[in-house]
Structure formats: C-alpha cells, structure tokens
Design a protein around this motif. Structure first.
Motif, mmCIF file in Angstrom:
data_model
loop_
_atom_site.group_PDB
_atom_site.id
_atom_site.type_symbol
_atom_site.label_atom_id
_atom_site.label_comp_id
_atom_site.label_asym_id
_atom_site.label_seq_id
_atom_site.Cartn_x
_atom_site.Cartn_y
_atom_site.Cartn_z
ATOM 1 N N ALA A 29 -17.501 -38.213 -33.505
ATOM 2 C CA ALA A 29 -16.575 -37.535 -32.599
ATOM 3 C C ALA A 29 -17.120 -36.182 -32.148
ATOM 4 O O ALA A 29 -16.813 -35.720 -31.047
ATOM 5 C CB ALA A 29 -15.213 -37.352 -33.271
ATOM 6 N N ALA A 30 -17.919 -35.544 -33.004
ATOM 7 C CA ALA A 30 -18.473 -34.232 -32.654
ATOM 8 C C ALA A 30 -19.673 -33.920 -33.534
ATOM 9 O O ALA A 30 -19.754 -34.365 -34.670
ATOM 10 C CB ALA A 30 -17.415 -33.140 -32.819
ATOM 11 N N GLN A 31 -20.603 -33.160 -32.966
ATOM 12 C CA GLN A 31 -21.747 -32.646 -33.710
ATOM 13 C C GLN A 31 -21.775 -31.145 -33.533
ATOM 14 O O GLN A 31 -21.566 -30.633 -32.433
ATOM 15 C CB GLN A 31 -23.054 -33.252 -33.196
ATOM 16 C CG GLN A 31 -23.216 -34.701 -33.596
ATOM 17 C CD GLN A 31 -24.562 -35.262 -33.184
ATOM 18 O OE1 GLN A 31 -24.672 -35.864 -32.137
ATOM 19 N NE2 GLN A 31 -25.554 -35.070 -34.029
ATOM 20 N N ARG A 32 -22.002 -30.445 -34.638
ATOM 21 C CA ARG A 32 -22.044 -28.975 -34.642
ATOM 22 C C ARG A 32 -20.798 -28.386 -33.981
ATOM 23 O O ARG A 32 -20.884 -27.498 -33.135
ATOM 24 C CB ARG A 32 -23.315 -28.482 -33.978
ATOM 25 C CG ARG A 32 -24.531 -28.859 -34.803
ATOM 26 C CD ARG A 32 -25.695 -27.985 -34.527
ATOM 27 N NE ARG A 32 -26.660 -28.198 -35.608
ATOM 28 C CZ ARG A 32 -27.553 -27.321 -35.959
ATOM 29 N NH1 ARG A 32 -27.643 -26.196 -35.334
ATOM 30 N NH2 ARG A 32 -28.374 -27.582 -36.938
ATOM 31 N N TRP A 33 -19.649 -28.877 -34.404
ATOM 32 C CA TRP A 33 -18.371 -28.404 -33.865
ATOM 33 C C TRP A 33 -18.081 -27.006 -34.382
ATOM 34 O O TRP A 33 -18.184 -26.745 -35.570
ATOM 35 C CB TRP A 33 -17.249 -29.370 -34.261
ATOM 36 C CG TRP A 33 -15.949 -29.027 -33.622
ATOM 37 C CD1 TRP A 33 -15.507 -29.413 -32.397
ATOM 38 C CD2 TRP A 33 -14.913 -28.203 -34.168
ATOM 39 N NE1 TRP A 33 -14.266 -28.885 -32.155
ATOM 40 C CE2 TRP A 33 -13.881 -28.132 -33.222
ATOM 41 C CE3 TRP A 33 -14.766 -27.514 -35.377
ATOM 42 C CZ2 TRP A 33 -12.712 -27.412 -33.426
ATOM 43 C CZ3 TRP A 33 -13.604 -26.782 -35.592
ATOM 44 C CH2 TRP A 33 -12.594 -26.743 -34.624
ATOM 45 N N ARG A 34 -17.768 -26.107 -33.461
ATOM 46 C CA ARG A 34 -17.480 -24.717 -33.835
ATOM 47 C C ARG A 34 -16.010 -24.404 -33.585
ATOM 48 O O ARG A 34 -15.495 -24.646 -32.508
ATOM 49 C CB ARG A 34 -18.316 -23.749 -33.000
ATOM 50 C CG ARG A 34 -19.740 -23.678 -33.446
ATOM 51 C CD ARG A 34 -20.388 -22.412 -32.871
ATOM 52 N NE ARG A 34 -21.736 -22.270 -33.352
ATOM 53 C CZ ARG A 34 -22.057 -21.716 -34.505
ATOM 54 N NH1 ARG A 34 -21.140 -21.260 -35.301
ATOM 55 N NH2 ARG A 34 -23.315 -21.624 -34.874
ATOM 56 N N GLY A 35 -15.394 -23.827 -34.601
ATOM 57 C CA GLY A 35 -14.018 -23.372 -34.464
ATOM 58 C C GLY A 35 -13.972 -21.978 -33.865
ATOM 59 O O GLY A 35 -14.997 -21.316 -33.719
ATOM 60 N N LYS A 36 -12.788 -21.541 -33.555
ATOM 61 C CA LYS A 36 -12.603 -20.211 -32.970
ATOM 62 C C LYS A 36 -12.944 -19.090 -33.943
ATOM 63 O O LYS A 36 -13.240 -17.987 -33.543
ATOM 64 C CB LYS A 36 -11.139 -20.028 -32.544
ATOM 65 C CG LYS A 36 -10.732 -20.826 -31.360
ATOM 66 C CD LYS A 36 -9.286 -20.523 -31.026
ATOM 67 C CE LYS A 36 -8.806 -21.393 -29.903
ATOM 68 N NZ LYS A 36 -7.385 -21.159 -29.606
ATOM 69 N N GLU A 82 -9.241 -27.832 -40.639
ATOM 70 C CA GLU A 82 -7.818 -27.666 -40.336
ATOM 71 C C GLU A 82 -7.622 -27.361 -38.858
ATOM 72 O O GLU A 82 -6.721 -27.893 -38.210
ATOM 73 C CB GLU A 82 -7.223 -26.548 -41.183
ATOM 74 C CG GLU A 82 -7.045 -26.901 -42.635
ATOM 75 C CD GLU A 82 -6.551 -25.728 -43.460
ATOM 76 O OE1 GLU A 82 -6.338 -24.616 -42.916
ATOM 77 O OE2 GLU A 82 -6.373 -25.929 -44.677
ATOM 78 N N GLU A 83 -8.466 -26.488 -38.309
ATOM 79 C CA GLU A 83 -8.368 -26.136 -36.897
ATOM 80 C C GLU A 83 -8.655 -27.353 -36.017
ATOM 81 O O GLU A 83 -7.942 -27.616 -35.054
ATOM 82 C CB GLU A 83 -9.356 -25.003 -36.578
ATOM 83 C CG GLU A 83 -9.296 -24.550 -35.140
ATOM 84 C CD GLU A 83 -10.296 -23.462 -34.816
ATOM 85 O OE1 GLU A 83 -10.466 -23.197 -33.609
ATOM 86 O OE2 GLU A 83 -10.925 -22.891 -35.730
ATOM 87 N N PHE A 84 -9.696 -28.115 -36.347
ATOM 88 C CA PHE A 84 -10.024 -29.312 -35.579
ATOM 89 C C PHE A 84 -8.847 -30.291 -35.588
ATOM 90 O O PHE A 84 -8.454 -30.817 -34.544
ATOM 91 C CB PHE A 84 -11.279 -29.988 -36.144
ATOM 92 C CG PHE A 84 -11.637 -31.261 -35.430
ATOM 93 C CD1 PHE A 84 -12.430 -31.228 -34.290
ATOM 94 C CD2 PHE A 84 -11.181 -32.491 -35.882
ATOM 95 C CE1 PHE A 84 -12.753 -32.407 -33.613
ATOM 96 C CE2 PHE A 84 -11.503 -33.669 -35.218
ATOM 97 C CZ PHE A 84 -12.295 -33.620 -34.087
ATOM 98 N N LEU A 85 -8.293 -30.544 -36.761
ATOM 99 C CA LEU A 85 -7.182 -31.487 -36.878
ATOM 100 C C LEU A 85 -5.978 -31.024 -36.073
ATOM 101 O O LEU A 85 -5.318 -31.829 -35.403
ATOM 102 C CB LEU A 85 -6.807 -31.681 -38.347
ATOM 103 C CG LEU A 85 -7.856 -32.399 -39.198
ATOM 104 C CD1 LEU A 85 -7.525 -32.272 -40.676
ATOM 105 C CD2 LEU A 85 -7.990 -33.861 -38.789
ATOM 106 N N ALA A 86 -5.677 -29.734 -36.115
ATOM 107 C CA ALA A 86 -4.554 -29.196 -35.342
ATOM 108 C C ALA A 86 -4.797 -29.381 -33.845
ATOM 109 O O ALA A 86 -3.883 -29.764 -33.102
ATOM 110 C CB ALA A 86 -4.343 -27.720 -35.674
ATOM 111 N N ASN A 87 -6.024 -29.129 -33.397
ATOM 112 C CA ASN A 87 -6.358 -29.304 -31.974
ATOM 113 C C ASN A 87 -6.253 -30.754 -31.531
ATOM 114 O O ASN A 87 -6.004 -31.031 -30.358
ATOM 115 C CB ASN A 87 -7.775 -28.795 -31.689
ATOM 116 C CG ASN A 87 -7.893 -27.295 -31.774
ATOM 117 O OD1 ASN A 87 -6.915 -26.569 -31.741
ATOM 118 N ND2 ASN A 87 -9.117 -26.809 -31.922
#
Length: 119
Positions: A29-36, A82-87
C-alpha cells in the motif's frame, strides 16, 4: 559503509522485502510512508483487510540487523501507524500487524511477525 552506499543498500533491502510480501499474496500500500510528525514506515502491506506495518533492517547477519531497531524507533513507527490508520478511516477493529523484516548480507530475508512492541 558510507552514507550513500548505506542508503541504496537500505532501498534494495526494502525492495526485496516488498517482493517477498507480494509473493505471499500481499499488496504493498505504501513505501517509505511519512507521517506529519516525522515518523517513517518502510513498508505498509495489505493482506486482505489486515494492514501490516513493516520495518526493514539490513546488516551482515539477521541478529545484527535486529539489534538496529531501537525502542525510540519502535515508538515512532507505532505513532506513525496510528496516524496512517486514522487517515485511512480505520478503527480499533482493524486487524493490524507490526513486522520486522531482517535482511542479511546474502540477501536472505527473515520476517518476525508482530515483532514491534514497547516494554
């Protein structure tokens, strides 16, 4: 290992691990995903409805690779997850896994399922 060599070695290990998960039926679903808030997750896979957050570590041996994951890094990964799941609109019922994928100097992969935790 120099910075550039280490960076590209890490990218290659992530690609190997992504291919490993795809061969087992997962979708990346994503590679090197960066949160805020500064956290990064190497790979995020979907296995049906399950979301798997994967930290990739590479070293000469699997044991050395495992030693490179710090408590502080685990905390950042968990917060970013947690941030990814919320988004994504996921809730507490979402099936989630936190894997550690170890890649040795020979390119062999060992996946430790649900290996990220805090003491």
């Amino acid at each position: 290992m120099s910075g550039a060599v280490s960076y590209y070695s890490g990218l290659a290990a992530e690609e190997q691990v992504a291919a490993h998960y795809m061969r087992s039926g997962c979708r990346i679903a994503a590679q090197r995903w960066r949160g805020k808030y500064g956290g990064e997750i190497d790979l995020i896979a979907r296995d049906g409805e399950r979301v798997v957050f994967i930290e990739v570590k590479r070293a000469r041996t699997h044991a050395q690779a495992a030693e490179r994951l710090s408590q502080r890094q685990m905390l950042r990964i968990l917060r970013s997850a947690e941030e990814f799941l919320a988004n994504e609109g996921c809730d507490e019922k979402t099936d989630v896994g936190y894997d550690l994928a170890l890649v040795d100097g020979g390119g062999q992969i060992e996946v430790l399922e649900n290996a990220l935790y805090l003491n």
